[in-house]
Design an enzyme around this catalytic site. Structure first.
Site, PDB file in Angstrom:
ATOM      1  N   ASN A 210     -23.283 -10.814  31.397  1.00 29.33           N
ATOM      2  CA  ASN A 210     -22.694 -12.094  30.999  1.00 29.33           C
ATOM      3  C   ASN A 210     -21.276 -12.199  31.548  1.00 29.33           C
ATOM      4  O   ASN A 210     -20.831 -11.341  32.305  1.00 29.33           O
ATOM      5  CB  ASN A 210     -22.737 -12.235  29.473  1.00 29.33           C
ATOM      6  CG  ASN A 210     -21.946 -11.117  28.813  1.00 29.33           C
ATOM      7  OD1 ASN A 210     -20.739 -11.038  28.929  1.00 29.33           O
ATOM      8  ND2 ASN A 210     -22.658 -10.213  28.144  1.00 29.33           N
ATOM      9  N   ASP A 279     -28.140  -9.276  23.970  1.00 20.19           N
ATOM     10  CA  ASP A 279     -29.074  -9.272  22.837  1.00 20.19           C
ATOM     11  C   ASP A 279     -30.442  -8.767  23.274  1.00 20.19           C
ATOM     12  O   ASP A 279     -31.225  -8.293  22.456  1.00 20.19           O
ATOM     13  CB  ASP A 279     -29.205 -10.674  22.252  1.00 20.19           C
ATOM     14  CG  ASP A 279     -27.976 -11.039  21.434  1.00 20.19           C
ATOM     15  OD1 ASP A 279     -27.547 -10.186  20.639  1.00 20.19           O
ATOM     16  OD2 ASP A 279     -27.427 -12.135  21.627  1.00 20.19           O
ATOM     17  N   LYS A 289     -36.155  -0.881  43.976  1.00 24.41           N
ATOM     18  CA  LYS A 289     -35.685  -2.274  44.029  1.00 24.41           C
ATOM     19  C   LYS A 289     -36.866  -3.243  44.060  1.00 24.41           C
ATOM     20  O   LYS A 289     -37.822  -3.034  44.839  1.00 24.41           O
ATOM     21  CB  LYS A 289     -34.825  -2.434  45.290  1.00 24.41           C
ATOM     22  CG  LYS A 289     -34.191  -3.784  45.408  1.00 24.41           C
ATOM     23  CD  LYS A 289     -33.380  -3.866  46.696  1.00 24.41           C
ATOM     24  CE  LYS A 289     -32.952  -5.288  46.924  1.00 24.41           C
ATOM     25  NZ  LYS A 289     -32.386  -5.485  48.249  1.00 24.41           N
ATOM     26  N   PHE A 324     -17.349 -11.101  15.987  1.00 18.24           N
ATOM     27  CA  PHE A 324     -17.104 -12.355  16.695  1.00 18.24           C
ATOM     28  C   PHE A 324     -18.411 -13.140  16.703  1.00 18.24           C
ATOM     29  O   PHE A 324     -19.493 -12.562  16.549  1.00 18.24           O
ATOM     30  CB  PHE A 324     -16.677 -12.085  18.140  1.00 18.24           C
ATOM     31  CG  PHE A 324     -15.199 -11.849  18.303  1.00 18.24           C
ATOM     32  CD1 PHE A 324     -14.600 -10.730  17.760  1.00 18.24           C
ATOM     33  CD2 PHE A 324     -14.420 -12.753  19.007  1.00 18.24           C
ATOM     34  CE1 PHE A 324     -13.235 -10.513  17.908  1.00 18.24           C
ATOM     35  CE2 PHE A 324     -13.060 -12.549  19.170  1.00 18.24           C
ATOM     36  CZ  PHE A 324     -12.463 -11.425  18.621  1.00 18.24           C
ATOM     37  N   LYS A 342     -24.560 -10.491   7.935  1.00 22.35           N
ATOM     38  CA  LYS A 342     -24.132  -9.103   8.195  1.00 22.35           C
ATOM     39  C   LYS A 342     -23.112  -8.616   7.189  1.00 22.35           C
ATOM     40  O   LYS A 342     -22.626  -7.496   7.295  1.00 22.35           O
ATOM     41  CB  LYS A 342     -23.577  -9.012   9.620  1.00 22.35           C
ATOM     42  CG  LYS A 342     -24.653  -9.380  10.629  1.00 22.35           C
ATOM     43  CD  LYS A 342     -24.294  -9.176  12.066  1.00 22.35           C
ATOM     44  CE  LYS A 342     -25.490  -9.659  12.881  1.00 22.35           C
ATOM     45  NZ  LYS A 342     -25.389  -9.499  14.274  1.00 22.35           N
TER      46      LYS A 342
HETATM   47  O1  PMT Z   1     -14.034 -10.947  27.315  1.00 23.46           O
HETATM   48  P1  PMT Z   1     -13.433 -12.324  27.463  1.00 23.46           P
HETATM   49  O2  PMT Z   1     -13.671 -12.886  28.853  1.00 23.46           O
HETATM   50  O3  PMT Z   1     -11.982 -12.359  27.058  1.00 23.46           O
HETATM   51  O4  PMT Z   1     -14.212 -13.312  26.481  1.00 23.46           O
HETATM   52  C1  PMT Z   1     -14.032 -13.226  25.113  1.00 23.46           C
HETATM   53  C2  PMT Z   1     -15.363 -13.361  24.346  1.00 23.46           C
HETATM   54  C3  PMT Z   1     -15.878 -14.772  24.506  1.00 23.46           C
HETATM   55  C4  PMT Z   1     -16.397 -12.363  24.884  1.00 23.46           C
HETATM   56  C5  PMT Z   1     -15.044 -13.039  22.822  1.00 23.46           C
HETATM   57  O5  PMT Z   1     -14.082 -13.922  22.352  1.00 23.46           O
HETATM   58  C6  PMT Z   1     -16.273 -13.180  21.971  1.00 23.46           C
HETATM   59  O6  PMT Z   1     -16.623 -14.224  21.465  1.00 23.46           O
HETATM   60  N1  PMT Z   1     -16.992 -12.020  21.792  1.00 23.46           N
HETATM   61  C7  PMT Z   1     -18.313 -11.954  21.141  1.00 23.46           C
HETATM   62  C8  PMT Z   1     -19.375 -12.182  22.164  1.00 23.46           C
HETATM   63  C9  PMT Z   1     -20.782 -12.119  21.622  1.00 23.46           C
HETATM   64  O7  PMT Z   1     -21.586 -11.418  22.150  1.00 23.46           O
HETATM   65  O8  PMT Z   1     -21.012 -12.888  20.581  1.00 23.46           O
HETATM   66  P2  PMT Z   1     -22.437 -12.963  19.788  1.00 23.46           P
HETATM   67  O9  PMT Z   1     -22.317 -14.161  18.934  1.00 23.46           O
HETATM   68  O10 PMT Z   1     -23.562 -12.889  20.758  1.00 23.46           O
HETATM   69  O11 PMT Z   1     -22.450 -11.645  18.953  1.00 23.46           O
HETATM   70  C10 PMT Z   1     -21.996 -11.599  17.592  1.00 23.46           C
HETATM   71  C11 PMT Z   1     -21.328 -10.308  17.295  1.00 23.46           C
HETATM   72  O12 PMT Z   1     -22.266  -9.255  17.359  1.00 23.46           O
HETATM   73  C12 PMT Z   1     -20.213  -9.919  18.242  1.00 23.46           C
HETATM   74  O13 PMT Z   1     -19.195  -9.325  17.476  1.00 23.46           O
HETATM   75  C13 PMT Z   1     -20.859  -8.916  19.171  1.00 23.46           C
HETATM   76  O14 PMT Z   1     -19.915  -7.970  19.662  1.00 23.46           O
HETATM   77  C14 PMT Z   1     -21.864  -8.260  18.253  1.00 23.46           C
HETATM   78  N2  PMT Z   1     -23.091  -7.760  18.892  1.00 23.46           N
HETATM   79  C15 PMT Z   1     -23.917  -8.607  19.560  1.00 23.46           C
HETATM   80  C16 PMT Z   1     -25.118  -8.116  20.083  1.00 23.46           C
HETATM   81  C17 PMT Z   1     -25.425  -6.756  19.919  1.00 23.46           C
HETATM   82  N3  PMT Z   1     -26.530  -6.252  20.441  1.00 23.46           N
HETATM   83  N4  PMT Z   1     -24.583  -5.949  19.251  1.00 23.46           N
HETATM   84  C18 PMT Z   1     -23.431  -6.425  18.732  1.00 23.46           C
HETATM   85  O15 PMT Z   1     -22.663  -5.673  18.126  1.00 23.46           O
END
Ligand code: PMT
Length: 424
Positions: A210, A279, A289, A324, A342
């Site tokens: 991503n 995810d 490849k 986040f 969570k």
């Molecule tokens: O890195 P930058 O370019 O500065 O950009 C910042 C950002 C947009 C990446 C950051 O501000 C942000 O929003 N980070 C969270 C990105 C994310 O994956 O969000 P999510 O809504 O998909 O995930 C929710 C939370 O679960 C997040 O805290 C993530 O770290 C966590 N997660 C998600 C999937 C997974 N398999 N394990 C996790 O721990």
């Protein structure tokens, strides 16, 4: 973080070595600059050995011969690269030169050329300190925004008693930390930050990933360090310099990140999960490849480990977990759902469709969602500022936590009822 330590020619010059150590203890990289007179009291070698950097003693390179313009330019670049300048000891002569705006050696030139905050710690004979000329110079400098640390009173090297002793090393160091925005409110905390993007391999040449640059997570790590936390940064792919004095573990895939987080899960007291973790990952990783000639493959994906969910589920009393939520629609509802599902202490809702927010950019626009239903919408600001606002919230949560004596392992039904859409 780079700062400069100026040393002028006074008997207290030897104390600058102790100050240098104190600044380094907080992870600061220190460039020492000495006046000609200071070299009569302490040798540049002392400071070079302690700081691990060459000491600047003049406008031009050492060793005589023709003045070297390149070295002068390199030296003056220091003015742009530092975040604060402290001069300890500052002599009466130096105060006079600075008040008059003179720039006849490197240190005085640096004072004129830098836009960084300047702190002066004077030390001199009591009569010199009390002389009307010095009083006027001090006043002039103060009016220009220079911070002057009053000298202490006591027995002076010249045999007299009165004001003129260099302020304590601790007082000078603290003034620097304040000027640099280095607080102590996370002292004793071990902050684990996840940052950057994960890469989920598809074949030896390709992966799913991503747009995360790591800027938000790295800003959090740096801000936490500045506030005296011990910081463990678990970084997915990011082309950024890690902040100083932070323990960094680099990972590629979500599974590697999950393992690295698990390794430090027990010791962390605060989790800040800013990484953009995949995810889903390809269910099968090809050993060779994928060939175009074989036709477009149909990818089968499987879910990755929910690292945040696992940390929140298994947390010990006192551990604070901040997640986040990077969203493109129904931002606040989706973020609140994550907070609830969570059982997080805080969620940072990030609408990544807004200009100046989310991936890659230096700024962000976020809303902080607390379990009690409180929401704090932050306007557009630098990721560094966002990081500090998140840490302010962590400090607030920690003090609430301390007030409750111990954090409840699960939310109370009263807390849950305060969140719109929750019934319990
Ligand atoms: O890195 P930058 O370019 O500065 O950009 C910042 C950002 C947009 C990446 C950051 O501000 C942000 O929003 N980070 C969270 C990105 C994310 O994956 O969000 P999510 O809504 O998909 O995930 C929710 C939370 O679960 C997040 O805290 C993530 O770290 C966590 N997660 C998600 C999937 C997974 N398999 N394990 C996790 O721990």
């Amino acid at each position: 973080m780079r700062v400069a330590l100026g040393v002028a020619g006074g008997i207290a010059a030897y104390k600058a070595a102790e100050l240098l150590r104190r600044l380094q203890d907080r992870g600061l990289e220190v460039q020492v600059v000495m006046t000609e007179a200071a070299r009569e009291f302490v040798t540049p070698l002392t400071f070079a050995s302690l700081s691990g950097n060459k000491v600047i003693t003049g406008m031009f390179a050492e060793g005589g011969g023709e003045p070297n313009l390149a070295s002068a330019i390199e030296h003056i670049a220091v003015a742009q690269n530092i975040e604060a300048l402290v001069i300890a000891p500052a002599t009466a002569n130096l105060l006079a030169k600075l008040a008059a705006g003179l720039a006849d050696d490197f240190l005085t030139t640096l004072c004129l050329a830098t836009k960084a905050p300047i702190i002066l710690a004077p030390a001199m004979n009591v009569n010199m300190w009390e002389h009307p000329a010095t009083r006027l110079n001090v006043e002039t400098l103060r009016q220009r925004g220079v911070q002057i640390l009053e000298p202490d009173e006591g027995y002076l090297a010249c045999g007299m008693s009165g004001a003129g002793r260099l302020a304590s090393v601790e007082a000078i160091a603290q003034a620097m930390f304040v000027a640099l925005g280095l607080q102590d409110d996370l002292q004793g905390e071990t902050v684990l930050v996840t940052a950057g993007r994960t890469e989920e391999p598809l074949d030896p040449c390709r992966f799913l990933s991503n747009r995360s640059s790591g800027k938000m997570g790295y800003a959090l790590a740096e801000a936490a360090r500045r506030r005296s936390a011990r910081v463990i940064l678990i970084s997915g792919r990011a082309s950024l310099e890690p902040p100083a004095s932070v323990a960094i573990e680099r990972v590629r895939s979500g599974e590697e990140m999950a393992r690295a987080v698990e390794k430090h899960r027990e010791e962390a007291t605060v989790f800040l999960m800013a990484a953009a973790v995949a995810d889903f990952r390809p269910a099968q990783v090809e050993s060779a490849k994928l060939k175009r000639q074989a036709g477009a493959p149909v990818l089968k994906l499987e879910p990755t480990t929910d690292i945040l969910g696992a940390v929140a589920r298994r947390r010990k009393p006192g551990q604070l977990v901040v997640g986040f939520a990077a969203e493109t629609e129904n931002v606040l509802q989706n973020a609140a759902a994550k907070l609830r599902a969570k059982r997080l202490d805080l969620v940072v809702a990030n609408d990544v469709t807004q200009e100046g927010a989310g991936f890659e950019v230096d700024t962000n626009i976020v809303t902080l969602l607390f379990p009690g239903g409180r929401r704090v919408a932050l306007e557009k600001m630098s990721k560094r500022e966002v990081a500090h606002r998140i840490l302010d919230a962590v400090v607030e949560l920690r003090s609430e936590c301390a007030a409750e004596q111990a954090r409840p392992a699960a939310w109370s039904s009263k807390q849950l009822r305060k969140i719109p859409g929750t019934r319990k």
